[in-house]
Design a protein around this motif. Structure first.
Motif, PDB file in Angstrom:
ATOM      1  N   GLY A 122       0.785  -1.225   0.000  1.00  0.00           N
ATOM      2  CA  GLY A 122       0.000   0.000   0.000  1.00  0.00           C
ATOM      3  C   GLY A 122       0.815   1.273   0.000  1.00  0.00           C
ATOM      4  O   GLY A 122       0.317   2.333   0.390  1.00  0.00           O
ATOM      5  N   GLY A 123       2.074   1.189  -0.446  1.00  0.00           N
ATOM      6  CA  GLY A 123       2.902   2.392  -0.579  1.00  0.00           C
ATOM      7  C   GLY A 123       2.668   3.063  -1.916  1.00  0.00           C
ATOM      8  O   GLY A 123       1.669   2.797  -2.597  1.00  0.00           O
ATOM      9  N   ASN A 124       3.592   3.932  -2.329  1.00  0.00           N
ATOM     10  CA  ASN A 124       3.476   4.549  -3.650  1.00  0.00           C
ATOM     11  C   ASN A 124       4.844   4.702  -4.283  1.00  0.00           C
ATOM     12  O   ASN A 124       5.879   4.692  -3.604  1.00  0.00           O
ATOM     13  CB  ASN A 124       2.741   5.894  -3.579  1.00  0.00           C
ATOM     14  N   ALA A 125       4.833   4.862  -5.589  1.00  0.00           N
ATOM     15  CA  ALA A 125       6.079   4.863  -6.367  1.00  0.00           C
ATOM     16  C   ALA A 125       6.997   6.030  -6.029  1.00  0.00           C
ATOM     17  O   ALA A 125       8.202   5.971  -6.307  1.00  0.00           O
ATOM     18  CB  ALA A 125       5.746   4.875  -7.855  1.00  0.00           C
ATOM     19  N   TRP A 126       6.465   7.074  -5.432  1.00  0.00           N
ATOM     20  CA  TRP A 126       7.289   8.243  -5.119  1.00  0.00           C
ATOM     21  C   TRP A 126       8.276   7.970  -4.004  1.00  0.00           C
ATOM     22  O   TRP A 126       9.190   8.786  -3.765  1.00  0.00           O
ATOM     23  CB  TRP A 126       6.384   9.427  -4.788  1.00  0.00           C
ATOM     24  N   GLU A 127       8.150   6.840  -3.339  1.00  0.00           N
ATOM     25  CA  GLU A 127       9.156   6.439  -2.355  1.00  0.00           C
ATOM     26  C   GLU A 127      10.539   6.363  -2.991  1.00  0.00           C
ATOM     27  O   GLU A 127      11.544   6.657  -2.344  1.00  0.00           O
ATOM     28  CB  GLU A 127       8.788   5.080  -1.762  1.00  0.00           C
ATOM     29  N   VAL A 128      10.578   5.964  -4.260  1.00  0.00           N
ATOM     30  CA  VAL A 128      11.855   5.860  -4.984  1.00  0.00           C
ATOM     31  C   VAL A 128      12.496   7.236  -5.115  1.00  0.00           C
ATOM     32  O   VAL A 128      13.708   7.403  -4.924  1.00  0.00           O
ATOM     33  CB  VAL A 128      11.622   5.230  -6.384  1.00  0.00           C
ATOM     34  N   GLY A 174      16.371  11.540  -2.673  1.00  0.00           N
ATOM     35  CA  GLY A 174      16.569  12.900  -2.217  1.00  0.00           C
ATOM     36  C   GLY A 174      15.908  13.973  -3.061  1.00  0.00           C
ATOM     37  O   GLY A 174      16.255  15.158  -2.965  1.00  0.00           O
ATOM     38  N   VAL A 175      14.943  13.585  -3.885  1.00  0.00           N
ATOM     39  CA  VAL A 175      14.241  14.560  -4.724  1.00  0.00           C
ATOM     40  C   VAL A 175      13.330  15.413  -3.836  1.00  0.00           C
ATOM     41  O   VAL A 175      12.569  14.870  -3.029  1.00  0.00           O
ATOM     42  CB  VAL A 175      13.414  13.851  -5.812  1.00  0.00           C
ATOM     43  N   PRO A 176      13.376  16.729  -3.974  1.00  0.00           N
ATOM     44  CA  PRO A 176      12.541  17.611  -3.149  1.00  0.00           C
ATOM     45  C   PRO A 176      11.049  17.367  -3.381  1.00  0.00           C
ATOM     46  O   PRO A 176      10.628  17.013  -4.486  1.00  0.00           O
ATOM     47  CB  PRO A 176      12.932  19.019  -3.609  1.00  0.00           C
ATOM     48  N   LYS A 198       5.933  16.238 -10.804  1.00  0.00           N
ATOM     49  CA  LYS A 198       5.967  14.984 -11.575  1.00  0.00           C
ATOM     50  C   LYS A 198       4.725  14.136 -11.304  1.00  0.00           C
ATOM     51  O   LYS A 198       4.274  13.384 -12.171  1.00  0.00           O
ATOM     52  CB  LYS A 198       7.217  14.177 -11.236  1.00  0.00           C
ATOM     53  N   ARG A 199       4.159  14.258 -10.121  1.00  0.00           N
ATOM     54  CA  ARG A 199       2.922  13.534  -9.813  1.00  0.00           C
ATOM     55  C   ARG A 199       1.807  13.986 -10.766  1.00  0.00           C
ATOM     56  O   ARG A 199       1.033  13.168 -11.265  1.00  0.00           O
ATOM     57  CB  ARG A 199       2.511  13.773  -8.361  1.00  0.00           C
ATOM     58  N   GLU A 200       1.750  15.265 -11.002  1.00  0.00           N
ATOM     59  CA  GLU A 200       0.764  15.787 -11.950  1.00  0.00           C
ATOM     60  C   GLU A 200       1.022  15.273 -13.358  1.00  0.00           C
ATOM     61  O   GLU A 200       0.089  14.952 -14.098  1.00  0.00           O
ATOM     62  CB  GLU A 200       0.789  17.321 -11.932  1.00  0.00           C
TER      63      GLU A 200
END
Length: 212
Positions: A47-53, A58-60, A67-69
């Motif tokens: 139940g996580g999401n890809a933005w964990e990567v 260290g991406v702000p 990028k989510r948009e």
């Protein structure tokens, strides 16, 4: 006796999960980051999401939000152009509608859900649809399916859930509601051992429910 069916959406009623993965891959590639399939499956299962990567790299947060948009745009482009039908879904829902009340409980955003179901016959068989904005916590928490059960004013024993992923199954288990898992090639590595029942195709659901 089962009277109410709560369906997951993605991977159960429409084949959209692989395109959501593809959209995430494309967005993360713009950070020069790779999202391999095994990593995504592990994230999805819990139940996580890809933005964990991106966070790990260290991406702000502000750049991730941009990028989510973009990811959301890519996903919508894909579900508009790709064939996302699953064989037997509409026919099965038509049969079940004579004996059961049904609803969809999904972690999709409402805007994506409505785009997916525009000009399709699936939703007309449903008493309601619940999207991620419409309950407190997402799967694997029990909130989505407890909200669905409340919509029906039903008991847990009267409900059954249809899922294809570990995250969704965990939500069902946490809600204390029996769950049928449908085989999906995309989620075949997920641990579905806690399912009450397992079927290989949505077309098997009618006969399974008759025997419960």
């Amino acid at each position: 006796m089962k009277k109410y069916i709560l369906f997951d959406n993605d991977g159960v009623l429409v084949e959209t999960e692989k395109y959501y993965y593809e959209a995430n891959v494309r967005a993360l590639n713009e950070f020069d980051l790779e999202l391999n399939f095994d990593t995504y499956m592990e994230i999805m299962a819990r139940g996580g999401n890809a933005w964990e990567v991106a966070i790990k790299a260290g991406v702000p947060k502000e750049e991730i939000n941009i990028k989510r948009e973009r990811r959301d745009i890519y996903y919508q482009e894909l579900i508009r152009e790709k064939n996302i039908e699953i064989d037997g879904v509409v026919e099965t829902l038509e049969k079940l509608s004579h004996s059961y009340k049904m609803g969809i409980v999904t972690t999709s955003r409402r805007v994506d859900f409505d785009l997916v179901h525009n000009n399709r016959d699936i939703v007309k068989y449903m008493d309601f649809t619940l999207c991620v904005e419409e309950y407190p916590r997402s799967k694997p928490y029990p909130d989505p399916y407890l909200a669905g059960m409340k919509k029906f004013n039903a008991s847990k024993a009267e409900c059954i859930i249809v899922e294809d992923s570990q995250r969704g199954l965990t939500s069902a288990v946490n809600a204390g509601i029996e769950c049928v898992t449908v085989y999906n090639e995309f989620t075949k590595t997920h641990d579905l051992s806690k399912a009450s029942y397992k079927i290989n195709s949505i077309k098997e659901l009618t006969s399974l429910l008759k025997n419960l």
